[in-house]
Design a protein around this motif. Structure first.
Motif, PDB file in Angstrom:
ATOM      1  N   TRP A 113       0.830  -1.205   0.000  1.00 42.23           N
ATOM      2  CA  TRP A 113       0.000   0.000   0.000  1.00 42.23           C
ATOM      3  C   TRP A 113       0.858   1.246   0.000  1.00 42.23           C
TER       4      TRP A 113
ATOM      5  N   ASP B 215     -10.400   1.275   5.593  1.00 47.06           N
ATOM      6  CA  ASP B 215     -10.305   0.611   4.292  1.00 47.06           C
ATOM      7  C   ASP B 215     -11.615   0.666   3.528  1.00 47.06           C
ATOM      8  N   TRP B 216     -11.493   0.694   2.210  1.00 46.83           N
ATOM      9  CA  TRP B 216     -12.621   0.441   1.331  1.00 46.83           C
ATOM     10  C   TRP B 216     -12.460  -0.984   0.846  1.00 46.83           C
TER      11      TRP B 216
ATOM     12  N   LEU C 273     -12.792  -3.271  -2.133  1.00 48.35           N
ATOM     13  CA  LEU C 273     -12.994  -3.326  -3.574  1.00 48.35           C
ATOM     14  C   LEU C 273     -12.649  -4.728  -4.038  1.00 48.35           C
TER      15      LEU C 273
ATOM     16  N   VAL D  97      -8.843  -1.851   0.649  1.00 52.07           N
ATOM     17  CA  VAL D  97      -7.910  -0.842   0.147  1.00 52.07           C
ATOM     18  C   VAL D  97      -8.024   0.408   1.016  1.00 52.07           C
TER      19      VAL D  97
ATOM     20  N   GLU E  41      -8.398   4.115   2.165  1.00 54.91           N
ATOM     21  CA  GLU E  41      -9.152   5.162   1.478  1.00 54.91           C
ATOM     22  C   GLU E  41      -8.286   6.123   0.658  1.00 54.91           C
TER      23      GLU E  41
ATOM     24  N   VAL F 132      -7.468   4.934  -2.743  1.00 53.85           N
ATOM     25  CA  VAL F 132      -8.570   5.002  -3.703  1.00 53.85           C
ATOM     26  C   VAL F 132      -8.681   6.400  -4.286  1.00 53.85           C
ATOM     27  N   THR F 133      -8.649   7.433  -3.427  1.00 48.95           N
ATOM     28  CA  THR F 133      -8.794   8.804  -3.950  1.00 48.95           C
ATOM     29  C   THR F 133      -7.622   9.174  -4.841  1.00 48.95           C
TER      30      THR F 133
END
Lengths: 434, 316
Positions: free
Chosen positions: B14, B141-142, B144, B149, B151, B154-155
């Motif tokens: 990450w 986390d999101w 997916l 993942v 956050e 993701v952005t």
């Protein structure tokens, strides 16, 4: 020394701010004149590895060691920028950015690797953490800066404006440049402890830029710049102490920016306001002169049988409404160039006549000059003459008259009036002028 | 030597991804900055948007809010307008105007920071200088495709994608306005619109990178990849690709350095990027000093050979 040791930290901070105002104001004026403001910014970031090295070298934080190593790192940064620009296609702006960020990143990495305490005082600025020893060092260094710049004022002056000329005079340009950047690094490090890495730029640029709007002379500018630097430092530090310990560097910067704003707006010659006023006055003068010219033309069309014109006729002649003519006539009267007679006609005063003849003469002379000497077609010269008539005077006018051999008729067959003759005739007639 | 995966486990992935996603858009837009000689505008904007960031943070309470990006674009354009205002209307030169404008806004931002966010851990002075790239793993986390993942990843991925799309769409306009503003104007591309568009978008990228690497090191992410790529090629497309490669390599090497030295992640990435730049400076195919020196030596040798050949021919 005893009295120094008994100083409170607030007093030390205040004194330090004053000292840094002197050092940065002095060198800042050279920075602004040489257009290297962003070199100052780069330098202030590039000294970081030197600061870290200094702190590691002398854990008791001997300010002289830190200062020398920091200045060395700064010089190395400047040399690197020049090496990049010389040896590649990369332009100076990118080279500055590269050195700024790389040196700073390296310094940060080293700092966090070696876990050096106290570096963050240099990063953010912490006027409260300045010791008496630091203050003494800062003062000694600043004094040294002032003395060196005072002694080498002329070479630095020439170097700042024209490096080629300095070379021609036989000055050791390379050495002087190195010395200058060395001094600049010292000033940067002196200021850093109080205001922090980023805002050092402000101390270098802002007071000097404010001062540059006051004067055209470098010596005067340097003095003003030091004064503004000292005032910003003093007032900023005082405010930050009294406003609940706000960050000194930020407050000092904002005070300096306020000084710049004041000078940007109100500087006597270069200020935006002064310029606006000047432009306004200029526009008024041109408007008045155009009205005088119209009155002259009207009387000329009548063969000067009458001395005055009616407002209505004037409005018709100028293809505008009576109201605006009324307003412009008032301005003319206020300027003492016309007066209203008992018959409500507009009469020109002596100074009005003089100016009107001057303008018409300028206009027709210029038209003649353009057709005769510059090979313009006669029907293409009017618009240009409309502009030039308001600025032609003195030396230029005399040269024009001489070149054209004191002509009497313009390219359109109209007479070019002479100021002296017209005024003489007028006073003989006695009419409105008596 | 300690490898990142031994130290941080899966989190290292990450961190690498996040570092790359921050560095990639910076490297692309930075290429245009370097070509347009606007490198220091990037410097000015990265500092000048601080009041905007603080205000946005105060109102939304969230550094990842999209409103922050809008505010950033506006304040970035404001910085450039302020610079123009100063140097157009007075005899103060552009470089000094930049210096005055960004330091003033930065100082304002610092004071606002102190005033509004007293003691707030998410936005403090050290974040301004050093960034908090290594904190990415502490974010929620999101999920997916069954993978959790963080956050910010993701952005940033969305932003990086946006950047690439915009660069592809506006490639011609950017190319022409960068090299020949007059010609591009005659083709109907407005150089000033492109300029302000670029500045606005630059501010968005700077602000989104701000939290990761801080206000100063973001300059390194903008300029180092572009300058390194510039030394390796004459073609813009190749330069953009190479800048992207530089962004990836410096993230990767930076992470290695970070794990090895146990020092700041952002500064490790910048140091790695600097190392790559030094490499390009030395052996860049187009403009590396060593390559140029070798080419010169070869030319001299060839010249010598020609001369001696001529001489021997004549002697025969």
């Amino acid at each position: 020394m005893l009295t120094l040791l008994s100083l409170q930290s607030a007093e030390i901070a205040l004194l330090a701010s004053l000292v840094l105002g002197v050092a940065c104001g002095l060198l800042g004026s050279f920075v602004v004149v040489r257009r290297i403001a962003l070199v100052g910014d780069t330098l202030s970031h590039a000294v970081l590895p030197g600061v870290v090295a200094g702190m590691l070298w002398s854990p008791e934080r001997d300010p002289y060691v830190i200062l020398s190593l920091a200045a060395l790192a700064g010089l190395l940064g400047v040399v690197t920028v020049q090496a990049i620009v010389k040896s590649t296609r990369i332009k100076s702006d990118a080279a500055l950015g590269i050195v700024l960020a790389s040196f700073f990143g390296l310094g940060l990495l080293w700092k966090s690797r070696a876990r050096v305490p106290g570096v963050s005082d240099f990063l953010f600025g912490n006027a409260g953490a300045i010791s008496v020893q630091d203050l003494v060092t800062m003062s000694v260094v600043s004094l040294l800066l002032v003395v060196i710049v005072f002694l080498l004022y002329r070479p630095f002056l020439v170097l700042s404006f024209d490096e080629g000329f300095a070379k021609g005079l036989g000055y050791p340009v390379g050495f002087l440049n190195a010395l200058f950047y060395g001094l600049l690094s010292f000033a940067v490090v002196v200021a850093m402890q109080a205001v922090g890495v980023i805002l050092v730029s402000a101390m270098l640029v802002t007071p000097a830029a404010a001062a540059s709007l006051f004067t055209e002379r470098l010596r005067t500018m340097t003095l003003w710049s030091m004064l503004i630097g000292v005032l910003s430092g003093g007032i900023g530090c005082f405010l930050s102490i009294h406003l609940d310990g706000l960050k000194t560097g930020a407050v000092i910067t904002l005070v300096a920016s306020s000084f710049f704003t004041l000078s940007y707006l109100f500087a006597p010659q270069q200020g935006v306001l002064a310029k606006q006023l000047r432009r306004g006055r200029e526009r008024q003068r041109v408007a008045r002169e155009n009205l005088l010219k119209s009155i002259y033309h009207m009387m000329e069309a009548e063969g000067f049988r009458q001395d005055g014109v009616t407002k209505l006729a004037l409005a018709e002649w100028r293809k505008t409404d009576l109201e605006s003519i009324e307003r412009s006539c008032q301005k003319l009267i206020k300027a003492g160039e016309a007066h209203v007679g008992r018959d409500a006609l507009i009469y020109l005063t002596k100074s009005g006549w003089r100016r009107a003849v001057e303008i018409v003469r300028n206009h027709r002379l210029w038209e003649l000059y353009l057709t005769n000497q510059a090979d313009y077609a006669p029907d293409h010269v009017h618009d240009d003459a409309e502009k030039v008539e308001h600025v032609l005077s003195g030396e230029m006018l005399r040269k024009l008259e001489k070149d054209l051999n004191f002509p009497e008729v313009d390219p359109h067959g109209k007479p070019i009036p002479s100021v002296e003759k017209t005024l003489q005739e007028l006073s003989q007639e006695g009419g409105t002028l008596s | 030597m300690s490898l990142p995966w031994d130290v941080f486990g899966v989190d290292a992935t990450w961190m690498l991804l996040m570092a790359f996603l921050v560095a990639l858009p910076c490297s692309q837009i930075g290429s245009f900055l370097v070509l347009r000689r606007m490198s220091l505008v990037g410097d000015a904007i990265s500092h000048g948007v601080l009041p905007g960031i603080v205000l946005g943070f105060v109102f939304t309470g969230d550094l990842a809010s999209p409103w922050l990006l809008v505010g950033a674009a506006v304040s970035g354009i404001l910085v450039t307008l302020l610079v123009e205002l100063i140097h157009r209307k007075s005899k103060v030169k552009q470089d000094a105007a930049i210096g005055i404008a960004f330091t003033t806004l930065f100082a304002l931002g610092v004071l606002m920071l102190e005033f509004f966010t007293h003691g707030n851990v998410h936005l403090d002075a050290s974040c301004v200088i050093e960034g908090q790239l290594d904190r990415v793993i502490y974010y929620p986390d999101w999920v997916l495709l069954g993978i959790a993942v963080p956050e910010p990843v993701v952005t940033m991925a969305a932003l990086a994608l946006c950047t690439m799309i915009l660069i592809v769409v506006f490639y011609r306009a950017l190319l022409m306005t960068s090299f020949d503003p007059g010609l591009s104007a005659s083709f109907g591309f407005r150089p000033s619109w492109i300029h302000y568009g670029l500045v606005g978008f630059l501010s968005v990228i700077v602000v989104s990178a701000f939290q990761a690497v801080g206000a100063i090191l973001v300059i390194a992410l903008l300029i180092l990849p572009a300058a390194s790529a510039y030394l390796c090629t004459h073609r813009l497309k190749t330069m953009l690709v190479l800048a992207g490669v530089h962004a990836f390599l410096s993230s990767w090497l930076g992470l290695l350095l970070y794990a090895h030295l146990n020092a700041g992640l952002a500064s490790a990435i910048v140091t790695a990027g600097m190392g790559l730049f030094l490499l390009a400076w030395l052996v860049g195919p187009v403009d590396g000093v060593l390559m140029k020196w070798l080419a010169r030596q070869r030319a001299v040798a060839e010249n010598q050979r020609d001369i001696s050949k001529n001489v021997s021919e004549r002697n025969e």
